[in-house]
Design a protein around this motif. Structure first.
Motif, short mmCIF file in Angstrom:
data_model
loop_
_atom_site.label_atom_id
_atom_site.label_comp_id
_atom_site.label_asym_id
_atom_site.label_seq_id
_atom_site.Cartn_x
_atom_site.Cartn_y
_atom_site.Cartn_z
N UNK A 55 0.81 -1.23 0.00
CA UNK A 55 0.00 0.00 0.00
C UNK A 55 0.84 1.28 0.00
N UNK A 56 2.03 1.20 0.59
CA UNK A 56 2.92 2.37 0.58
C UNK A 56 3.34 2.71 -0.84
N UNK A 57 3.70 1.70 -1.62
CA UNK A 57 4.08 1.94 -3.01
C UNK A 57 2.89 2.44 -3.84
N UNK A 58 1.71 1.91 -3.55
CA UNK A 58 0.51 2.39 -4.24
C UNK A 58 0.25 3.85 -3.90
N UNK A 59 0.44 4.21 -2.63
CA UNK A 59 0.26 5.60 -2.22
C UNK A 59 1.20 6.52 -2.98
N UNK A 60 2.47 6.14 -3.08
CA UNK A 60 3.44 6.99 -3.79
C UNK A 60 3.12 7.02 -5.28
N UNK A 61 2.66 5.89 -5.84
CA UNK A 61 2.31 5.87 -7.26
C UNK A 61 1.10 6.76 -7.55
#
Length: 135
Positions: A55-61
């Motif tokens: 979810x962290x990578x999705x947030x940054x994306x």
């Protein structure tokens, strides 16, 4: 075999986890199959870390489609990912460390949640107010 319960028909369908995942039964099952506690906790830690990182990578994306340009300038997105992943590693490690103080997993979950809520809101708000008053 492990999931059977004497009270299976009187309980909710999704409530079997309280019987199966109790800490005593889990320790017994781990000992029975020959699994070392270190392997279990390391595997759980890695799974928790992956469940945090995705979810962290999705947030940054999602920063690009949302139009948040500040984090995309000069590679600031990489620093944001590093800070968020480091925070996740620390938070997961602290949660594991605090959970060893409890015998009951449900009590540990509730108590640690209350601790995080108090520290994250009350103490942080108090510190923010002190900073505002001193500047």
């Amino acid at each position: 075999f492990f999931f059977s319960s004497r009270r299976r028909h009187t309980r909710l369908q999704g409530d079997w986890s309280s019987d199966v995942c109790s800490s005593d039964l889990l320790r017994h099952m781990l000992h029975f199959i020959g699994m070392k506690p270190t392997a279990y906790y390391l595997g759980s830690y890695m799974a928790d870390l992956i469940l945090y990182i995705v979810p962290t990578l999705i947030l940054v994306a999602l920063l690009e489609p949302l139009g948040v340009k500040y984090y995309l300038i000069n590679g600031a997105w990489a620093k944001l990912i590093a800070v968020l992943v480091s925070f996740g590693m620390c938070l997961i490690s602290l949660t594991y460390m605090l959970s060893f103080m409890y015998d009951n997993a449900n009590r540990a979950f509730r108590s640690i949640g209350v601790i995080y809520l108090l520290v994250g809101t009350v103490v942080a708000n108090f510190i923010a107010n002190i900073i505002v008053l001193t500047t």
